[in-house]
Write an enzyme that holds these catalytic residues in place. Structure first.
Site, PDB file in Angstrom:
ATOM      1  N   ASP A  10       0.866  -1.182   0.000  1.00 33.33           N
ATOM      2  CA  ASP A  10       0.000   0.000   0.000  1.00 33.33           C
ATOM      3  C   ASP A  10       0.898   1.225   0.000  1.00 33.33           C
ATOM      4  O   ASP A  10       2.099   1.132   0.263  1.00 33.33           O
ATOM      5  CB  ASP A  10      -0.890  -0.011   1.256  1.00 33.33           C
ATOM      6  N   SER A  11       0.293   2.384  -0.266  1.00 32.51           N
ATOM      7  CA  SER A  11       1.058   3.627  -0.209  1.00 32.51           C
ATOM      8  C   SER A  11       1.520   3.937   1.220  1.00 32.51           C
ATOM      9  O   SER A  11       2.421   4.732   1.414  1.00 32.51           O
ATOM     10  CB  SER A  11       0.184   4.764  -0.725  1.00 32.51           C
ATOM     11  N   CYS A  73      -3.724  -0.955  -2.068  1.00 32.89           N
ATOM     12  CA  CYS A  73      -4.045   0.454  -2.280  1.00 32.89           C
ATOM     13  C   CYS A  73      -5.050   0.590  -3.424  1.00 32.89           C
ATOM     14  O   CYS A  73      -4.804   0.093  -4.529  1.00 32.89           O
ATOM     15  CB  CYS A  73      -2.754   1.189  -2.618  1.00 32.89           C
ATOM     16  N   GLU A 152      -5.617   9.346   9.293  1.00 32.34           N
ATOM     17  CA  GLU A 152      -4.201   9.319   9.706  1.00 32.34           C
ATOM     18  C   GLU A 152      -4.033  10.031  11.051  1.00 32.34           C
ATOM     19  O   GLU A 152      -3.205   9.661  11.868  1.00 32.34           O
ATOM     20  CB  GLU A 152      -3.326  10.025   8.664  1.00 32.34           C
ATOM     21  N   CYS A 184     -11.350   3.152  -0.693  1.00 28.89           N
ATOM     22  CA  CYS A 184     -10.046   3.652  -0.253  1.00 28.89           C
ATOM     23  C   CYS A 184      -9.684   2.907   1.020  1.00 28.89           C
ATOM     24  O   CYS A 184     -10.561   2.643   1.848  1.00 28.89           O
ATOM     25  CB  CYS A 184     -10.127   5.151   0.012  1.00 28.89           C
ATOM     26  N   HIS A 186      -8.424   3.706   3.714  1.00 29.71           N
ATOM     27  CA  HIS A 186      -8.673   4.352   5.005  1.00 29.71           C
ATOM     28  C   HIS A 186     -10.151   4.420   5.400  1.00 29.71           C
ATOM     29  O   HIS A 186     -10.477   4.586   6.569  1.00 29.71           O
ATOM     30  CB  HIS A 186      -8.135   5.779   4.986  1.00 29.71           C
TER      31      HIS A 186
HETATM   32  N1  DGL Z   1      -4.066   3.845  -0.033  1.00 30.59           N
HETATM   33  C1  DGL Z   1      -4.759   4.896  -0.734  1.00 30.59           C
HETATM   34  C2  DGL Z   1      -6.003   4.322  -1.410  1.00 30.59           C
HETATM   35  O1  DGL Z   1      -6.536   3.306  -1.014  1.00 30.59           O
HETATM   36  C3  DGL Z   1      -5.132   6.027   0.195  1.00 30.59           C
HETATM   37  C4  DGL Z   1      -3.943   6.846   0.631  1.00 30.59           C
HETATM   38  C5  DGL Z   1      -3.202   7.454  -0.524  1.00 30.59           C
HETATM   39  O2  DGL Z   1      -3.739   8.400  -1.150  1.00 30.59           O
HETATM   40  O3  DGL Z   1      -2.103   7.011  -0.791  1.00 30.59           O
HETATM   41  O4  DGL Z   1      -6.460   4.880  -2.368  1.00 30.59           O
END
Ligand code: DGL
Length: 265
Positions: A10-11, A73, A152, A184, A186
């Site tokens: 993931d990011s 992600c 976050e 997403c 989060h």
């Molecule tokens: N992990 C990203 C997503 O699911 C959210 C956070 C980001 O923008 O990197 O889209």
């Protein structure tokens, strides 16, 4: 073969929602998680940049000898999944298709809302995946950029979270969607507030759906491990913040974590 790990990237920390479901459903599996914390967020970046970052993450995990790759992600899945699948010989699972499939199963009035980062919504990946499954469904995409920093920061309930969720979802409330995809990593953490604001709609958590696909894929490939699974975490920035926020995400301890540098493509 069967005892090789599952790789998840993931990011940043958000993909721990996917990690959590995969490790809950598959406690026997070793899992290697990579969070590209030095370069989060991906959701505000151009498709070219997200593609390059995604490949660098995938390259790193492939070197860990993984048997299956999960692109946790949503932004990376929306932009890079097919390209990664074309270039890699192990199964690669993204979060978009499983989420879309669950939403299509869920909707009764054939109206689905999809919320995600700007890059995910701009890509229309969810809308295309939904249309492919059922042409007659109307899907409405809505970016909610402030949700990621909100989570976050740990503000997943209370007045501020409610106000921001209300403000973003106002337009969706005026439509008659009966199902909303939390598109997403989060957003599942804001599930209670979103449910409260939206009332009687079904919320689709892509993390849960993706974990089911991981389980089914390993089963059909006869690639399930059967021993107590171990977990290893890699991050590209300092581990402290990842551990602090991540333990809150997981409601569990994060041990065995290492900072690494990804090789540029
Ligand atoms: N992990 C990203 C997503 O699911 C959210 C956070 C980001 O923008 O990197 O889209």
């Amino acid at each position: 073969m069967n005892n090789r790990p599952i790789g998840i990237f993931d990011s940043g920390i958000g993909g721990l929602t996917v990690f959590k479901e995969v490790s809950r459903m598959l406690p026997d599996e070793d899992i290697v998680y990579l969070g590209d914390t030095a370069r989060v967020p991906y959701g505000i970046r151009s498709p070219e940049t997200v593609m390059r970052y995604s490949f660098e993450c995938a390259d790193f995990l492939l070197k860990q000898n993984i048997k299956l790759l999960v692109v946790a992600c949503n932004t990376a899945s929306a932009i890079s999944l097919q390209e990664i699948q074309r270039n890699v010989s192990i199964p690669v699972i993204g979060v978009i298709e499983p989420g879309a499939r669950a939403a299509v199963r869920s909707t009764a009035n054939k109206k689905i809302g999809v919320i995600g980062t700007e890059a995910t919504i701009r890509s229309s990946a969810y809308l295309k995946a939904i249309k492919l499954l059922d042409e007659s469904i109307e899907a409405i995409g809505l970016p909610c950029p402030l949700f990621v920093p909100l989570v976050e920061e740990g503000w997943t309930d209370g007045m501020i979270a409610k106000m921001i969720v209300e403000r973003y979802l106002k337009n969706l409330k005026d439509t008659s969607v009966d199902t909303i995809v939390l598109g997403c990593t989060h957003y599942p953490l804001l599930k209670d507030v979103i449910q409260d604001v939206m009332g009687d709609v079904r919320l689709i958590d892509s993390a849960v759906e993706t974990a089911k696909v991981v389980k089914d894929t390993l089963k059909s490939q006869k690639a399930r491990a059967n021993r107590q699974g171990r977990q290893k975490f890699y991050v590209t920035d300092s581990p402290e913040k990842f551990v602090n926020v991540g333990e809150r995400f997981l409601q569990n301890k994060i041990e065995n974590i290492e900072k690494i540098q990804l090789e540029a493509r």
